[in-house]
Scaffold this active site. Structure first.
Site, PDB file in Angstrom:
ATOM      1  N   ASP A 139       0.829  -1.208   0.000  1.00  0.00           N
ATOM      2  CA  ASP A 139       0.000   0.000   0.000  1.00  0.00           C
ATOM      3  C   ASP A 139       0.863   1.257   0.000  1.00  0.00           C
ATOM      4  O   ASP A 139       1.803   1.373   0.792  1.00  0.00           O
ATOM      5  CB  ASP A 139      -0.895   0.036   1.241  1.00  0.00           C
ATOM      6  CG  ASP A 139      -1.955  -1.045   1.241  1.00  0.00           C
ATOM      7  OD1 ASP A 139      -2.166  -1.661   0.186  1.00  0.00           O
ATOM      8  OD2 ASP A 139      -2.573  -1.262   2.307  1.00  0.00           O
ATOM      9  N   THR A 152     -21.302  -2.108   5.757  1.00  0.00           N
ATOM     10  CA  THR A 152     -20.603  -1.183   6.645  1.00  0.00           C
ATOM     11  C   THR A 152     -20.872   0.246   6.190  1.00  0.00           C
ATOM     12  O   THR A 152     -20.906   0.541   5.004  1.00  0.00           O
ATOM     13  CB  THR A 152     -19.087  -1.454   6.648  1.00  0.00           C
ATOM     14  OG1 THR A 152     -18.581  -1.362   5.303  1.00  0.00           O
ATOM     15  CG2 THR A 152     -18.793  -2.859   7.169  1.00  0.00           C
ATOM     16  N   PHE A 183      -1.237  -0.890  -4.299  1.00  0.00           N
ATOM     17  CA  PHE A 183      -2.440  -0.117  -4.018  1.00  0.00           C
ATOM     18  C   PHE A 183      -1.994   1.307  -3.708  1.00  0.00           C
ATOM     19  O   PHE A 183      -1.238   1.539  -2.755  1.00  0.00           O
ATOM     20  CB  PHE A 183      -3.173  -0.733  -2.826  1.00  0.00           C
ATOM     21  CG  PHE A 183      -4.390   0.032  -2.367  1.00  0.00           C
ATOM     22  CD1 PHE A 183      -5.530   0.086  -3.142  1.00  0.00           C
ATOM     23  CD2 PHE A 183      -4.395   0.670  -1.133  1.00  0.00           C
ATOM     24  CE1 PHE A 183      -6.661   0.773  -2.706  1.00  0.00           C
ATOM     25  CE2 PHE A 183      -5.516   1.360  -0.692  1.00  0.00           C
ATOM     26  CZ  PHE A 183      -6.652   1.414  -1.478  1.00  0.00           C
ATOM     27  N   ASP A 203     -11.782  -4.197   6.180  1.00  0.00           N
ATOM     28  CA  ASP A 203     -11.214  -5.547   6.217  1.00  0.00           C
ATOM     29  C   ASP A 203     -11.135  -6.059   7.653  1.00  0.00           C
ATOM     30  O   ASP A 203     -11.417  -7.231   7.930  1.00  0.00           O
ATOM     31  CB  ASP A 203      -9.825  -5.560   5.586  1.00  0.00           C
ATOM     32  CG  ASP A 203      -9.854  -5.187   4.115  1.00  0.00           C
ATOM     33  OD1 ASP A 203     -10.896  -5.394   3.471  1.00  0.00           O
ATOM     34  OD2 ASP A 203      -8.828  -4.681   3.612  1.00  0.00           O
ATOM     35  N   ASN A 213     -19.659  -2.156   1.469  1.00  0.00           N
ATOM     36  CA  ASN A 213     -19.855  -0.904   2.180  1.00  0.00           C
ATOM     37  C   ASN A 213     -21.093  -0.230   1.589  1.00  0.00           C
ATOM     38  O   ASN A 213     -21.735  -0.763   0.684  1.00  0.00           O
ATOM     39  CB  ASN A 213     -18.611  -0.012   2.148  1.00  0.00           C
ATOM     40  CG  ASN A 213     -18.233   0.445   0.748  1.00  0.00           C
ATOM     41  OD1 ASN A 213     -19.075   0.593  -0.136  1.00  0.00           O
ATOM     42  ND2 ASN A 213     -16.942   0.676   0.529  1.00  0.00           N
TER      43      ASN A 213
END
Length: 327
Positions: free
Chosen positions: A12, A223, A102, A257, A195
């Protein structure tokens, strides 16, 4: 309980923009966006949907099996995951490609703009879930997380053929999937995770209204950031679970996650859906308070105290035994 977590393994690159994306968007010009954001901070961390969820499960005392593809630079990440209790035996290490990347920028409102480069993830379809089933002595649950689309479809098909429960979590790949692919991933799942934004996108992709989605899955968990979580099913009342307040928000990447890890750890150890979601929300808050998706440490007493403060003594007492083996 043997849980296989399939999904991306990534590096990331997390950046922070000191402003609001919405203020840079011009009404009537969204068809031709050309923007560059000057970031104040760059943090490079280990991540990936599959690795994040597996790390969370391992941190809660389970031993999940991570199924995904990484690159030549995986050795350090491998060691971190193993130390957290993750079985990485079934991670395919490419001999030619680097681990996926990412790249994500977050604004002051916690909105995010991101790009994902597959790299070695493109080889995930070469892993046979049936081989994992045989080698582990039997899988009880397979989470299908964002991954190479063909790998997601293959894992889903094999899991259903093996009569193993599926948790579908297409998340970031909804933008890439076709209608038929999305329907294949969703139909028959015991749990579906999205989400709030993805919930609408999933309905658009499948062409199914919310009630049709619920008819085809066991439980749909959505979420909603600081507004908490919604748990819906076709044959039971919808449950709303508020979030656990964070002391400070350092970086939101990976909170969803972590929620999935906490929720699955709870339901597979026979917590109610409500209490499983409460555990997931508490774990998500640990991620919010740290930079990086696998940088947090679970301390049982602290997690129980957060649950107690957010949901009360009864919830904390029911969840606490699940954390007995956690430091």
């Amino acid at each position: 309980m043997c849980i296989a977590v399939t999904g991306s393994i990534a590096t990331d690159h997390l950046m922070a923009f000191p402003g609001r994306f919405s203020e840079q968007l011009l009404t009537g010009r969204l068809e031709h966006v050309s923007l560059s954001f000057l970031a104040d901070r760059l943090d490079v961390r280990r991540g990936g949907v599959g690795a994040n969820i597996a790390f969370g499960l391992g941190s809660l005392g389970l031993r999940p099996v991570l199924v995904g593809s990484a690159g030549l630079d995986f050795a350090e990440h491998d060691a971190l995951l193993r130390s957290a209790g993750v079985d990485t035996t079934w991670v395919r290490v490419s001999d030619a490609l680097h681990t996926a990347r990412f790249v994500c920028t977050t604004d002051d409102d916690q909105n995010q703009i991101a790009t994902f480069y597959a790299g070695a993830m493109a080889e995930a379809g070469k892993i046979d879930l049936a081989d994992v089933q045989r080698a582990t002595g039997g899988l009880d649950l397979v989470l299908i997380g964002a991954d190479d689309p063909q790998a997601m479809l293959r894992h889903t098909r094999i899991a259903h053929d093996l009569d193993v429960d599926v948790a579908a979590d297409p998340s970031q790949q909804l933008a890439r999937l076709t209608t038929e692919q999305t329907r294949t991933l969703v139909d028959g799942a015991r749990w579906l995770f999205t989400n709030e934004y993805e919930a609408g996108l999933l309905q658009k992709r499948t062409g199914w209204a919310a009630q049709e989605v619920l008819r085809r899955v066991g439980v749909w968990v959505t979420t909603r950031g600081s507004d908490g979580v919604t748990i819906a099913s076709a044959d039971a009342a919808t449950v709303e679970v508020p979030s656990v307040p964070a002391e400070t928000i350092a970086e939101p990447t990976g909170a969803g996650d972590a929620f999935r890890a906490g929720f699955l750890a709870g339901v597979t150890q026979e917590l109610t859906y409500q209490n499983a979601a409460r555990l997931g929300c508490a774990l998500a808050t640990l991620v919010l308070e740290s930079v990086g998706t696998q940088e947090y440490k679970v301390v049982a007493a602290d997690l129980v105290a957060r649950i107690d403060g957010a949901y009360g003594h009864a919830a904390a007492r029911e969840i606490e035994p699940l954390l007995a083996g956690v430091a």
